[in-house]
Scaffold this motif. Structure first.
Motif, PDB file in Angstrom:
ATOM      1  N   PRO A 176       0.734  -1.114  -0.033  1.00  0.00           N
ATOM      2  CA  PRO A 176      -0.078   0.014  -0.096  1.00  0.00           C
ATOM      3  C   PRO A 176       0.860   1.176   0.044  1.00  0.00           C
ATOM      4  CG  PRO A 176      -0.689  -1.423   1.825  1.00  0.00           C
ATOM      5  CD  PRO A 176       0.453  -2.144   1.090  1.00  0.00           C
ATOM      6  N   GLN A 182      -4.905   3.170   5.086  1.00  0.00           N
ATOM      7  CA  GLN A 182      -5.938   2.311   4.305  1.00  0.00           C
ATOM      8  C   GLN A 182      -6.992   2.387   4.859  1.00  0.00           C
ATOM      9  OE1 GLN A 182      -5.806   1.147   1.648  1.00  0.00           O
ATOM     10  NE2 GLN A 182      -7.406  -0.646   1.607  1.00  0.00           N
ATOM     11  N   LYS A 185     -13.460  -0.928   4.343  1.00  0.00           N
ATOM     12  CA  LYS A 185     -14.173  -0.969   3.149  1.00  0.00           C
ATOM     13  C   LYS A 185     -15.343  -0.142   3.110  1.00  0.00           C
ATOM     14  CE  LYS A 185     -15.979  -4.499  -0.121  1.00  0.00           C
ATOM     15  NZ  LYS A 185     -15.884  -5.999  -0.436  1.00  0.00           N
ATOM     16  N   ASP A 267      -2.616   9.130  -4.661  1.00  0.00           N
ATOM     17  CA  ASP A 267      -2.508   7.982  -3.901  1.00  0.00           C
ATOM     18  C   ASP A 267      -3.741   7.801  -2.706  1.00  0.00           C
ATOM     19  OD1 ASP A 267       0.034   7.748  -5.081  1.00  0.00           O
ATOM     20  OD2 ASP A 267       1.398   8.077  -3.508  1.00  0.00           O
ATOM     21  N   ALA A 271      -5.845   4.400  -2.943  1.00  0.00           N
ATOM     22  CA  ALA A 271      -6.182   3.484  -1.745  1.00  0.00           C
ATOM     23  C   ALA A 271      -7.839   3.507  -1.462  1.00  0.00           C
ATOM     24  CB  ALA A 271      -5.791   4.171  -0.501  1.00  0.00           C
ATOM     25  N   ARG A 272      -8.495   4.339  -1.650  1.00  0.00           N
ATOM     26  CA  ARG A 272      -9.940   4.146  -1.555  1.00  0.00           C
ATOM     27  C   ARG A 272     -10.668   3.571  -2.446  1.00  0.00           C
ATOM     28  NH1 ARG A 272      -9.471   9.998  -0.776  1.00  0.00           N
ATOM     29  NH2 ARG A 272      -9.734  10.735   1.440  1.00  0.00           N
ATOM     30  N   PHE A 274      -9.298   0.885  -4.237  1.00  0.00           N
ATOM     31  CA  PHE A 274      -8.950  -0.489  -3.872  1.00  0.00           C
ATOM     32  C   PHE A 274      -9.548  -1.291  -2.665  1.00  0.00           C
ATOM     33  CE2 PHE A 274      -5.519   0.253  -6.965  1.00  0.00           C
ATOM     34  CZ  PHE A 274      -5.545  -0.837  -7.556  1.00  0.00           C
ATOM     35  N   ALA A 275      -9.722  -0.181  -1.685  1.00  0.00           N
ATOM     36  CA  ALA A 275     -10.610  -0.825  -0.315  1.00  0.00           C
ATOM     37  C   ALA A 275     -12.007  -1.060  -0.595  1.00  0.00           C
ATOM     38  CB  ALA A 275     -10.358   0.300   0.858  1.00  0.00           C
ATOM     39  N   TYR A 299      -3.267  -4.875  -1.793  1.00  0.00           N
ATOM     40  CA  TYR A 299      -4.293  -4.480  -0.952  1.00  0.00           C
ATOM     41  C   TYR A 299      -5.338  -5.460  -0.343  1.00  0.00           C
ATOM     42  CZ  TYR A 299      -3.493   0.594  -1.500  1.00  0.00           C
ATOM     43  OH  TYR A 299      -2.773   1.872  -1.434  1.00  0.00           O
ATOM     44  N   ARG A 353      -3.251 -12.324   0.616  1.00  0.00           N
ATOM     45  CA  ARG A 353      -2.232 -11.805   1.496  1.00  0.00           C
ATOM     46  C   ARG A 353      -1.210 -12.812   1.523  1.00  0.00           C
ATOM     47  NH1 ARG A 353      -6.918  -9.770   4.044  1.00  0.00           N
ATOM     48  NH2 ARG A 353      -7.275  -7.468   3.656  1.00  0.00           N
TER      49      ARG A 353
END
Length: 378
Positions: A176, A182, A185, A267, A271-272, A274-275, A299, A353
């Protein structure tokens, strides 16, 4: 070793810049001295339709080296050669993804005499052109060894008759973005204005024909028949007329289900995205490997891909994502519908992960450094 690393680096945008910065950082952690030698500019504006470099928020400790190179200006190559003569590195490491780099690589290798390892993202340019065979010969005459990121590229090298040493590695997983918290969701969806429970698909990155956004848009009617609440978020910089894609959306009657966020994503925005998403979709017509897939992996986001090039090798079917049976809108629709209905879907982020843990920058840099040393000091 003292490694001179010729590559785009931040502030030039794009996946190659971030890849090279992270690799340079990790090589330095392992005790090597890395001298980044970056580009001021890559292409004339008429070739990139006026898109000028933007400065992402992310910074890498290895960046900020001498950005002396203008790819299309040979006079700047002389400044690079003076730099190399002064530094006398043990080896050159050169990021290579387009045949347009071949003349620079040839001149620098021949005039500097320094052993050269090519970090080969792609052997052939995505948008091929008539001079490609000649440029490929210049590449083969310049490299002392190659690092590839996929079996697709290694196979292409072999088929082209390469006789130099090659190590096939992998595309490491992008972490990330540093300094960016991060979001959860639910928080990301609330911020972006999406329903908490509806399926959300993400297309991320540059929009070019070979990346197949049109195939994904044509798949959406069938996806919406099966999952009516599905939304598609398209976040990326258009290198083709955006209007053509909007016209296609209108023709397909899917405007209420598709959102465009054009431009290079900051960035925090990335990040939002992908979350918030349930999966990143890579409907590519052509690929060797994909930085977007490895960014999604960082992510914990599953990916849905076509079978183009080396994409399928980056996905474990039903565990870290889904693979379309062929490169078509029908196959993409079937893959998305299969993914959304798979009872294993809630467990996929954990599987992603686990995959990421085995594809680290530390492992990549260690194996790359051993190979680079073998080429520099045979």
């Amino acid at each position: 070793m003292l490694i001179a690393f010729i590559s785009p680096f931040i502030p030039l945008k794009g996946g190659i810049s971030r890849f090279s910065g992270l690799l340079a950082d990790e090589l330095q952690v392992k005790g090597h001295a890395v001298r980044p030698l970056g580009f001021k500019k890559l292409y004339p504006s008429f070739l990139v339709r006026g898109h000028s470099p933007e400065v992402p928020e992310h910074r890498s400790a290895a960046n900020g080296g001498d950005a002396v190179i203008v790819l299309y200006n040979p006079l700047t190559w002389l400044a690079l050669l003076r730099n190399l003569k002064r530094e006398r590195p043990d080896v050159l490491l050169v990021a290579y993804w387009t045949g347009l780099l071949a003349p620079l690589l040839f001149v620098v290798r021949k005039l500097s005499g320094i052993p050269t390892v090519v970090l080969l993202h792609n052997l052939a340019t995505h948008e091929r052109f008539a001079l490609e065979p000649i440029l490929q010969k210049l590449l083969f005459a310049s490299a002392d060894g190659y690092i590839t990121l996929s079996g697709e590229v290694s196979g292409a090298l072999e088929a082209a008759g390469n006789a130099k040493p090659v190590i096939r590695l992998f595309h490491p997983v992008y972490p990330p973005f540093s300094g960016i918290e991060q979001p959860e969701k639910s928080e990301a969806r609330r911020f972006l204005g999406y329903d908490q429970d509806a399926p959300l698909l993400l297309f991320f990155g540059y929009v070019r024909r070979y990346k197949g956004l049109d195939l994904l848009l044509r798949a959406m009617p069938a996806i919406l028949d099966a999952w009516p609440d599905t939304r598609l978020l398209v976040a990326g910089q258009f290198y083709e007329p955006e209007s053509g894609y909007r016209e296609l959306i209108g023709q397909l009657g899917i405007a209420a289900s598709v959102d465009f966020r054009p431009g290079y994503a900051a960035d925090a925005d990335a990040a939002r995205y992908f979350a918030a998403a349930d999966a990143a979709v890579l409907p590519y017509r052509q690929a060797s490997q994909s930085g977007v897939a490895q960014l999604a992996c960082g992510y914990g986001l599953p990916v849905i891909v076509t079978s183009a090039g080396g994409l399928a090798a980056e996905v474990e079917q039903g565990r870290t994502g889904w693979i379309a049976g062929e490169i078509s809108s029908e196959a993409l629709a079937a893959a998305v519908i299969g993914f959304l209905g798979d009872p294993r879907r809630p467990a996929m982020p954990q599987s992603v992960r686990e995959y990421a843990a085995g594809h680290s920058w530390e492992r990549f840099a260690g194996e790359a450094a051993n190979f680079i040393r073998s080429v520099a000091k045979p």
